[in-house]
Scaffold this motif. Structure first.
Motif, PDB file in Angstrom:
ATOM      1  N   ARG A 458       6.483  -8.560   4.999  1.00  0.00           N
ATOM      2  CA  ARG A 458       7.744  -8.624   5.422  1.00  0.00           C
ATOM      3  C   ARG A 458       8.364  -8.119   4.108  1.00  0.00           C
ATOM      4  NH1 ARG A 458       7.958 -14.907   6.233  1.00  0.00           N
ATOM      5  NH2 ARG A 458       6.754 -14.697   4.402  1.00  0.00           N
ATOM      6  N   ASP A 459       7.781  -8.075   3.052  1.00  0.00           N
ATOM      7  CA  ASP A 459       8.452  -7.403   1.629  1.00  0.00           C
ATOM      8  C   ASP A 459       7.305  -6.984   0.763  1.00  0.00           C
ATOM      9  OD1 ASP A 459      10.054  -6.669  -0.302  1.00  0.00           O
ATOM     10  OD2 ASP A 459      10.416  -8.731  -1.041  1.00  0.00           O
ATOM     11  N   PRO A 460       7.130  -5.562   1.093  1.00  0.00           N
ATOM     12  CA  PRO A 460       5.747  -5.199   0.218  1.00  0.00           C
ATOM     13  C   PRO A 460       6.302  -4.280  -0.995  1.00  0.00           C
ATOM     14  CG  PRO A 460       6.351  -3.677   2.107  1.00  0.00           C
ATOM     15  CD  PRO A 460       7.410  -4.691   2.032  1.00  0.00           C
ATOM     16  N   ASP A 461       7.476  -4.455  -1.484  1.00  0.00           N
ATOM     17  CA  ASP A 461       8.102  -3.593  -2.332  1.00  0.00           C
ATOM     18  C   ASP A 461       7.622  -3.590  -3.690  1.00  0.00           C
ATOM     19  OD1 ASP A 461      10.506  -1.830  -2.767  1.00  0.00           O
ATOM     20  OD2 ASP A 461      11.097  -3.074  -4.538  1.00  0.00           O
ATOM     21  N   ALA A 462       6.866  -4.724  -3.891  1.00  0.00           N
ATOM     22  CA  ALA A 462       6.135  -4.777  -5.295  1.00  0.00           C
ATOM     23  C   ALA A 462       4.843  -3.907  -5.336  1.00  0.00           C
ATOM     24  CB  ALA A 462       5.826  -6.387  -5.634  1.00  0.00           C
ATOM     25  N   MET A 463       4.410  -3.372  -4.254  1.00  0.00           N
ATOM     26  CA  MET A 463       3.307  -2.600  -4.112  1.00  0.00           C
ATOM     27  C   MET A 463       3.806  -1.200  -4.949  1.00  0.00           C
ATOM     28  SD  MET A 463       2.249  -2.933  -0.505  1.00  0.00           S
ATOM     29  CE  MET A 463       1.304  -1.586  -0.150  1.00  0.00           C
ATOM     30  N   ARG A 464       4.915  -1.036  -4.997  1.00  0.00           N
ATOM     31  CA  ARG A 464       5.413   0.078  -5.788  1.00  0.00           C
ATOM     32  C   ARG A 464       5.218   0.022  -7.335  1.00  0.00           C
ATOM     33  NH1 ARG A 464      11.213  -0.122  -5.357  1.00  0.00           N
ATOM     34  NH2 ARG A 464      11.362   1.749  -6.381  1.00  0.00           N
ATOM     35  N   TRP A 465       4.931  -0.946  -7.835  1.00  0.00           N
ATOM     36  CA  TRP A 465       4.583  -1.380  -9.506  1.00  0.00           C
ATOM     37  C   TRP A 465       3.357  -0.706  -9.572  1.00  0.00           C
ATOM     38  CZ3 TRP A 465       6.133  -7.195  -9.998  1.00  0.00           C
ATOM     39  CH2 TRP A 465       7.545  -7.318  -9.950  1.00  0.00           C
ATOM     40  N   ALA A 466       2.379  -0.887  -8.589  1.00  0.00           N
ATOM     41  CA  ALA A 466       1.095  -0.371  -8.816  1.00  0.00           C
ATOM     42  C   ALA A 466       0.977   1.075  -8.724  1.00  0.00           C
ATOM     43  CB  ALA A 466       0.017  -1.053  -8.147  1.00  0.00           C
ATOM     44  N   ALA A 467       1.885   1.395  -7.650  1.00  0.00           N
ATOM     45  CA  ALA A 467       1.908   2.875  -7.495  1.00  0.00           C
ATOM     46  C   ALA A 467       2.405   3.566  -8.567  1.00  0.00           C
ATOM     47  CB  ALA A 467       2.709   3.158  -6.170  1.00  0.00           C
ATOM     48  N   ALA A 468       3.295   3.193  -9.396  1.00  0.00           N
ATOM     49  CA  ALA A 468       3.835   3.703 -10.523  1.00  0.00           C
ATOM     50  C   ALA A 468       2.885   4.001 -11.771  1.00  0.00           C
ATOM     51  CB  ALA A 468       5.161   3.046 -11.003  1.00  0.00           C
ATOM     52  N   THR A 469       1.715   3.092 -11.534  1.00  0.00           N
ATOM     53  CA  THR A 469       0.921   3.354 -12.499  1.00  0.00           C
ATOM     54  C   THR A 469      -0.209   4.377 -12.057  1.00  0.00           C
ATOM     55  OG1 THR A 469      -0.805   1.620 -11.845  1.00  0.00           O
ATOM     56  CG2 THR A 469       1.017   0.772 -13.573  1.00  0.00           C
ATOM     57  N   GLY A 470      -0.030   5.001 -11.140  1.00  0.00           N
ATOM     58  CA  GLY A 470      -1.075   5.822 -10.179  1.00  0.00           C
ATOM     59  C   GLY A 470      -2.150   4.986  -9.797  1.00  0.00           C
ATOM     60  N   ALA A 471      -1.718   3.867  -9.270  1.00  0.00           N
ATOM     61  CA  ALA A 471      -2.979   2.977  -8.854  1.00  0.00           C
ATOM     62  C   ALA A 471      -3.897   2.446  -9.827  1.00  0.00           C
ATOM     63  CB  ALA A 471      -3.603   3.296  -7.524  1.00  0.00           C
ATOM     64  N   ARG A 472      -3.685   2.206 -11.015  1.00  0.00           N
ATOM     65  CA  ARG A 472      -4.425   1.997 -12.152  1.00  0.00           C
ATOM     66  C   ARG A 472      -4.612   0.532 -12.194  1.00  0.00           C
ATOM     67  NH1 ARG A 472      -2.642   7.078 -14.155  1.00  0.00           N
ATOM     68  NH2 ARG A 472      -4.469   8.379 -14.855  1.00  0.00           N
ATOM     69  N   ILE A 473      -3.913  -0.430 -11.690  1.00  0.00           N
ATOM     70  CA  ILE A 473      -3.904  -1.847 -11.584  1.00  0.00           C
ATOM     71  C   ILE A 473      -4.062  -2.270 -10.029  1.00  0.00           C
ATOM     72  CG2 ILE A 473      -2.801  -2.188 -13.741  1.00  0.00           C
ATOM     73  CD1 ILE A 473      -0.273  -2.697 -11.832  1.00  0.00           C
ATOM     74  N   ALA A 474      -4.558  -3.305  -9.666  1.00  0.00           N
ATOM     75  CA  ALA A 474      -4.993  -3.767  -8.330  1.00  0.00           C
ATOM     76  C   ALA A 474      -3.878  -4.863  -8.091  1.00  0.00           C
ATOM     77  CB  ALA A 474      -6.297  -4.395  -8.210  1.00  0.00           C
ATOM     78  N   THR A 475      -3.558  -4.896  -6.790  1.00  0.00           N
ATOM     79  CA  THR A 475      -2.673  -6.047  -6.270  1.00  0.00           C
ATOM     80  C   THR A 475      -3.135  -6.905  -5.277  1.00  0.00           C
ATOM     81  OG1 THR A 475      -0.956  -4.358  -6.736  1.00  0.00           O
ATOM     82  CG2 THR A 475      -0.504  -6.131  -5.223  1.00  0.00           C
TER      83      THR A 475
END
Length: 570
Positions: A458-475
Motif C-alpha cells: 500500500r505504501d512502498p515509498d521507503a523502498m526508494r531509500w535502499a534504491a538511493a544507495t544502489g541497493a547496498r542495504i537490504a529492506t
C-alpha cells in the motif's frame, strides 16, 4: 528512394518519436527524484528499486533471487516484473544519476524506441510509403494503451525488440529454400526471444500469441507455396532450440526456484476489458473522457480505448483491402485478441453479464492463469498499426482520388487519441542519510536497515531509500510478488511481523503506542529475524512525533542524524 537518401528521413522520423516521448514525459524532467507519476507512484517506487538493484551486477552480484528486498527471505526477480534487461542496459545511467533519472529515461525511451522500430519495419522491410510508416509507427508507440501502461509499467512498454522479432519472422517467411541465411535468421530470432524475456516477459508472451494467430490466418487466406514451409519451420525450430537452451535455467528458477509462486496474483475478472471501452476515448488523451475511467481497473489499463472513429477507419480499410492477406490476418487476429481481452465474462458499461467470453476457455491453463485479459488488447495495437500503414500506403501509391482523402481520414481518427502529458505529483525527497552515505556508520554493506514504518504494497515509498544507495542495504517487507498466499500461492507482499504491525497502527492513527515489555520482547525477536542493523525514521513523516515516541519506548532514545532519527539494533 535511394539508400543514401533514406537515412536523413529515417533519422528525422526517429527524432520526431523522441521529441513526442519527451513532451509526453516532460513534467518528470525538472526533478525526477522529487516527482512521481501521479497515477501510479507505488509501481514507480518498485521500478526504481529494481533499476537500482541491477547496478549490483556491475559489482559482481548476478543473483536472480535476492534477500535485498523482503529480508531475510528475499524475492525471486523472475517472478516479478523486475526490469532485468533494462536495468543492466542502463546501469551506467543509474550509477551516474540515480534510479529516478533512469526511470524517466525509460518511460520516454521505451515509446520512442518502439515507434522507431515499427517505422523502420514498415518502411524498410514491408516497403510501406514513409507517410504510412510514420503513422503506423506513431500509433504502435503512442496508442492509448501504450500511454496508459507508461504509468510505471515499463515492462509492458518495452516493446522495442518486437519489430526485430517480427523482421526475423518475415525474413524466414520470404525464403524459398533452406540455407545459411535461414540458419542465421533463426539463431538471431532465438537470441532476440531470449533478450525480450529479460526485457519484458509478458510482452514476449503476447507477441508469441499474436504471431501464432496471425500466421494461421495468413496461411489460410494466402495459401503460400509449400516451398516456404521448410525454411520457415527450420528457422523457427532453430530459434526455439536456442531460446530453450538460453532460458531453461531462468524458466526453472521462475516457476520452481526459491521464492517462486504458483498461480497468478490478480483476478482475470477484475482485469478484463469493458465492451464499451473499445469505443471510448482514453482520459489520458487530449480529447479524453474522464468518465471512461470507470470502465477499467485503473489508469494503467486503458488498453482498449481506441475510440469509435479509429475502429470505423480500420474497418473501412480492411474491407477496401480484403484481398491482401497481411491486412486480413491483422484484422482477424486483432478481433480475436479483442475477444480475449473481454475476460472470462463479458462486461458492458461496468456491469457484469452472464455471457462467457473466450478467455473462460483458457482459464486454469499454465501461464494463461497469470495473464491479465485486458492486456491482450495491447497486442492488437501493432496489428491496427499495420492496417493504418497499409491503407495510407495504398491510397498514396495506387490511387489518384484517394491519395489525400484516406490519409486525412486516418489522421482525423487519430487526433482525438493524441496523448496529453502524463500527470505527476511531488514526492518527499529521499533522506540525505541515504543519499549522502551516512547510513554506512550504522549498517554494514548489504546490512538490513528497517524503515519506520516498514514499506508494504500500500505504501512502498521507503523502498526508494535502499534504491538511493544502489541497493547496498537490504529492506524487510516491501512491494513484490512472492509465495505468501494459501498453500504457497502467489501473493503481493508478505504478512507483516508484529513490530511492523505496531508501527503501521501508529502511522495510521497518529497516536503513539503504549509500549509494554511484551512489545520489547517481540521487537527483539523481529530484530533477530530481520537481522536488522538499525531502524530509521524520516523526520518529515506526517506522524514522525508519534513514531519517534514509540521507537524510543521500544529501543530507547534515538539519534538525530541529518534528516532522520536512527536507532541502533541491540
Amino acid at each position: 528512394m535511394q539508400v543514401r537518401r533514406r537515412w536523413p528521413v529515417d533519422a528525422a522520423a526517429g527524432l520526431l518519436f523522441a521529441l513526442a516521448a519527451a513532451l509526453l514525459t516532460h513534467r518528470l524532467w525538472p526533478g525526477p527524484a522529487g516527482r512521481a507519476l501521479a497515477l501510479n507512484p507505488s509501481d514507480q517506487a518498485l521500478d526504481e528499486w529494481f533499476l537500482a538493484y541491477a547496478t549490483r551486477a556491475y559489482r559482481g552480484d548476478f543473483s536472480l533471487v535476492t534477500g535485498m528486498l523482503n529480508a531475510p527471505e528475499g524475492v525471486n526477480l523472475l517472478s516479478n516484473a523486475s526490469l532485468i534487461g533494462m536495468g543492466l542496459l542502463l546501469a551506467p545511467v543509474t550509477l551516474a544519476f540515480g534510479a529516478p533519472v533512469t526511470f524517466s529515461v525509460l518511460v520516454a525511451g521505451n515509446l520512442a524506441a518502439t515507434g522507431t522500430g515499427w517505422y523502420l519495419l514498415f518502411a524498410r522491410t514491408l516497403g510501406v510509403h514513409r507517410a504510412g510508416a510514420l503513422i503506423g509507427g506513431a500509433f504502435a508507440a503512442f496508442a492509448p494503451g501504450m500511454v496508459s501502461q507508461s504509468n510505471a509499467h515499463l515492462h509492458m512498454t518495452a516493446a522495442w525488440l518486437v519489430p526485430p522479432i517480427v523482421w526475423c519472422v518475415v525474413r524466414l517467411a520470404h525464403q524459398t529454400a533452406a540455407g545459411p541465411r535461414t540458419v542465421r535468421t533463426g539463431l538471431l530470432l532465438g537470441a532476440l526471444v531470449a533478450a525480450q524475456f529479460f526485457v519484458g516477459e509478458e510482452v514476449l508472451f503476447l507477441t508469441a500469441v499474436t504471431l501464432a494467430l496471425f500466421t494461421v490466418v495468413f496461411v489460410a487466406h494466402a495459401r503460400p507455396s509449400p516451398r516456404v514451409a521448410a525454411p520457415f519451420v527450420l528457422g523457427l525450430g532453430l530459434a526455439a532450440g536456442l531460446a530453450a537452451v538460453l532460458l531453461a535455467y531462468p524458466l526453472w528458477l521462475q516457476f520452481h526456484g526459491p521464492q517462486s509462486a504458483d498461480g497468478g496474483v490478480f483476478l482475470p475478472s477484475y482485469f478484463s476489458a469493458d465492451l464499451y471501452g473499445f469505443t471510448a476515448i482514453s482520459p489520458l488523451s487530449l480529447a479524453g473522457d474522464d468518465g471512461a475511467a470507470r470502465l477499467v481497473s485503473g489508469p494503467a489499463e486503458y488498453t482498449t480505448f481506441f475510440g469509435a472513429p479509429l475502429l470505423l477507419v480500420v474497418l473501412g480499410a480492411t474491407v477496401w483491402m480484403w484481398r491482401r492477406p497481411a491486412v486480413v490476418a491483422s484484422a482477424v487476429t486483432a478481433v480475436v485478441l479483442f475477444l480475449l481481452a473481454l475476460g472470462p465474462f463479458v462486461v458492458v458499461d461496468a456491469e457484469a453479464t452472464a455471457q462467457r467470453g473466450p478467455f473462460s476457455l483458457l482459464s486454469g491453463l499454465p501461464v494463461i492463469e497469470s495473464a491479465l485479459p485486458t492486456r491482450f488488447a495491447l497486442a492488437a495495437i501493432p496489428l491496427l498499426a499495420v492496417i493504418l500503414a497499409r491503407v495510407v500506403d495504398a491510397a498514396i501509391t495506387q490511387t489518384e482520388t484517394l491519395r489525400l482523402l484516406v490519409p486525412v481520414a486516418v489522421v482525423a481518427a487519430l487526433v482525438p487519441l493524441a496523448p496529453a502529458p502524463l500527470p505527476v505529483v511531488d514526492r518527499a525527497p529521499v533522506p540525505a542519510f541515504f543519499t549522502d552515505g551516512f547510513w554506512r556508520v550504522y549498517a554494514p554493506e548489504d546490512g538490513v536497515v528497517v524503515p519506520v514504518p516498514l514499506p508494504d504494497p500500500r505504501d512502498p515509498d521507503a523502498m526508494r531509500w535502499a534504491a538511493a544507495t544502489g541497493a547496498r542495504i537490504a529492506t524487510p517487507q516491501g512491494w513484490f510478488i512472492g509465495p505468501y498466499g494459501k498453500d504457497g500461492a502467489a501473493a503481493v507482499g508478505v504478512y507483516p511481523r508484529p513490530t511492523s504491525q505496531l508501527l503501521q497502527r501508529v502511522a495510521r492513527s497518529g497516536a503513539a503506542a503504549t509500549v509494554t515489555d511484551k512489545d520489547r520482547q517481540t521487537l527483539h525477536k523481529d530484530i533477530a529475524y530481520w537481522r536488522a542493523a538499525a531502524f530509521v525514521l524520516d523526520v518529515r513523516h506526517p506522524q514522525a512525533g508519534a513514531l519517534r515516541q514509540t521507537m524510543d519506548g521500544l529501543l530507547g532514545p534515538g539519534e538525530r542524524v541529518e534528516d532522520v532519527w536512527v536507532w541502533r539494533a541491540p
